[in-house]
Design a protein around this motif. Structure first.
Motif, PDB file in Angstrom:
ATOM      1  N   VAL A 167       0.741  -1.191  -0.104  1.00 34.82           N
ATOM      2  CA  VAL A 167       0.162  -0.090  -0.029  1.00 34.82           C
ATOM      3  C   VAL A 167       0.762   1.150   0.078  1.00 34.82           C
ATOM      4  O   VAL A 167       0.155   2.335  -0.297  1.00 34.82           O
ATOM      5  N   ASP A 168       2.298   1.218   0.547  1.00 32.64           N
ATOM      6  CA  ASP A 168       3.073   2.366   0.478  1.00 32.64           C
ATOM      7  C   ASP A 168       3.564   2.597  -1.156  1.00 32.64           C
ATOM      8  O   ASP A 168       4.155   3.635  -1.184  1.00 32.64           O
ATOM      9  N   ILE A 169       3.311   1.691  -1.818  1.00 34.57           N
ATOM     10  CA  ILE A 169       3.877   1.722  -3.339  1.00 34.57           C
ATOM     11  C   ILE A 169       3.056   2.752  -4.039  1.00 34.57           C
ATOM     12  O   ILE A 169       1.824   2.364  -4.209  1.00 34.57           O
ATOM     13  N   THR A 170       3.523   3.793  -4.517  1.00 32.92           N
ATOM     14  CA  THR A 170       2.635   4.686  -5.457  1.00 32.92           C
ATOM     15  C   THR A 170       2.555   4.345  -6.915  1.00 32.92           C
ATOM     16  O   THR A 170       1.715   4.767  -7.674  1.00 32.92           O
ATOM     17  N   GLU A 171       3.902   4.195  -7.482  1.00 37.42           N
ATOM     18  CA  GLU A 171       3.952   3.580  -9.021  1.00 37.42           C
ATOM     19  C   GLU A 171       5.216   2.717  -8.996  1.00 37.42           C
ATOM     20  O   GLU A 171       6.128   2.375  -8.159  1.00 37.42           O
ATOM     21  N   LEU A 172       5.031   2.004 -10.162  1.00 36.54           N
ATOM     22  CA  LEU A 172       5.992   0.938 -10.498  1.00 36.54           C
ATOM     23  C   LEU A 172       6.599   1.221 -12.100  1.00 36.54           C
ATOM     24  O   LEU A 172       5.427   1.308 -12.885  1.00 36.54           O
ATOM     25  N   TRP A 173       7.638   1.032 -12.212  1.00 33.75           N
ATOM     26  CA  TRP A 173       8.023   1.292 -13.582  1.00 33.75           C
ATOM     27  C   TRP A 173       9.047   0.164 -13.940  1.00 33.75           C
ATOM     28  O   TRP A 173      10.022  -0.095 -13.168  1.00 33.75           O
ATOM     29  N   MET A 174       8.750  -0.700 -15.067  1.00 32.69           N
ATOM     30  CA  MET A 174       9.680  -1.794 -15.464  1.00 32.69           C
ATOM     31  C   MET A 174      11.001  -1.284 -16.359  1.00 32.69           C
ATOM     32  O   MET A 174      10.548  -0.564 -17.290  1.00 32.69           O
ATOM     33  N   VAL A 175      12.149  -1.611 -15.796  1.00 30.52           N
ATOM     34  CA  VAL A 175      12.937  -1.147 -16.699  1.00 30.52           C
ATOM     35  C   VAL A 175      13.121  -1.936 -17.874  1.00 30.52           C
ATOM     36  O   VAL A 175      13.264  -3.250 -17.902  1.00 30.52           O
TER      37      VAL A 175
END
Length: 277
Positions: free
Chosen positions: A224-232
C-alpha cells in the motif's frame, strides 16, 4: 545552396520536422497515390492547391515561409501548435498518469535526476513538477509511456551502476508484473531500483525487494506504500565493463546445465552472506 532556398527544399524540411516521408504525407493529405509527392521531392514545382493542402494539414506552418521562403517554418503565434513539453493525462487501466508531449503530440521521456527524486516521491503525478523536468526523445522508446531515472547508489551493481540512467515503462497491473525483472519502485519516501521476485496480488501484504549487489540484503515494503511501478526496459551507462571472468562464466554455465536457475542460486548465496563471484 541552403536547403530552404527553394520550395522543394522547404517541403523536405517540413517532412523532416514532422518525421514524415512521401508515403505518410500522401496519406495525411488524402491523396490516392504517391506519384505527386515523389515528383515534388525530385524537384517538380508544386501547384497552388497542393500548397494549400499542406497549410490546411499543418496550420502552424507559416505560408510566407512555405511559399516564399521568408521567416521561420512555424508561426510564432500559431495557436494550433503544441509546445514542446506540453502536458497530457494518460489513462492506463485504472491509473491516470501525467506525461509531457512534444510539438507533434508524441510523448516525451522525462528524466528524473537524483536531486529531484525526493520531490518525485511526493509529486510524481503533479503537472507543475513534471513540467520542470527535462524531456528527451530516446531511440527505441518512441512509442509508449516511458520515464527515465538516474540511479543512486550501488544496490544493483554489477548489473547497473551509480549514476547510470534506466529507461522504464509504466506498470498498471501489478498482478501481471514479470517476476525477477528490475523495477523502479516509487513510494511516498523513496525512489528505489530493485528486483521484485513475485507478482503483487495482495495489497495487504509486503512486497519483497532484491538487490543484485550481494552485500545488500533483501527487504520488504508494504504494497500500500507503493505509489508507482516502472519496469526497466533499458539503460544508458558511461561504464564500460572489463573483460568478463571466463572461469566465473563457465561456472554459471555448468550451474545452469545442472538445471538450476541463476537468479535462485544468487538469491540463496545472498541470503547466506556468501559472495556469488
Amino acid at each position: 545552396m541552403d536547403s530552404d532556398s527553394n520550395i522543394t527544399g522547404r517541403i523536405k524540411l517540413l517532412l523532416q520536422h514532422y518525421d514524415l516521408n512521401a508515403n505518410s504525407v500522401t496519406n495525411k493529405l488524402g491523396y490516392s497515390t504517391t506519384s505527386k509527392m515523389y515528383k515534388i521531392l525530385q524537384g517538380a514545382e508544386p501547384s497552388y492547391p497542393t500548397l494549400v493542402d499542406f497549410l490546411k494539414e499543418f496550420p502552424e506552418v507559416s505560408p510566407d515561409w512555405l511559399m516564399l521562403g521568408n521567416g521561420h517554418m512555424l508561426r510564432t503565434t500559431a495557436t494550433d501548435a503544441k509546445p514542446s513539453g506540453a502536458l497530457r493525462q494518460v489513462v492506463d487501466g485504472d491509473r491516470v498518469i501525467v506525461v509531457t508531449v512534444d510539438d507533434k503530440g508524441k510523448e516525451n521521456t522525462v528524466l528524473i535526476p537524483i536531486p529531484a527524486q525526493a520531490g518525485y516521491s511526493v509529486a510524481h503525478n503533479e503537472a507543475v513538477f513534471l513540467q520542470d523536468m527535462k524531456p528527451y526523445r530516446i531511440p527505441g522508446f518512441e512509442h509508449g509511456t516511458y520515464r527515465a531515472f538516474e540511479v543512486s547508489g550501488d544496490s544493483m551493481e554489477p548489473t547497473i551502476n551509480h549514476r547510470d540512467i534506466v529507461v522504464a515503462s509504466f506498470v498498471d497491473k501489478w498482478s501481471l508484473l514479470k517476476p525477477d525483472e528490475i523495477y523502479v519502485v516509487v513510494t511516498s519516501e523513496n525512489v528505489l531500483l530493485k528486483r521484485i521476485p513475485h507478482r503483487i496480488v495482495d495489497m495487504n501484504k509486503p512486497v519483497q525487494l532484491l538487490s543484485d549487489n550481494p552485500h545488500r540484503r533483501p527487504y520488504s515494503v508494504d504494497a500500500v506504500d507503493i505509489t508507482e511501478l516502472w519496469m526497466v526496459r533499458g539503460y544508458v551507462s558511461t561504464y564500460i565493463p572489463t573483460r568478463p571472468d571466463i572461469t566465473s562464466e563457465r561456472l554459471w554455465e555448468v550451474i545452469e546445465l545442472l538445471g538450476h536457475d541463476r537468479m535462485e542460486v544468487r538469491r540463496y548465496l545472498e541470503e547466506h552472506n556468501t559472495d556469488a563471484g
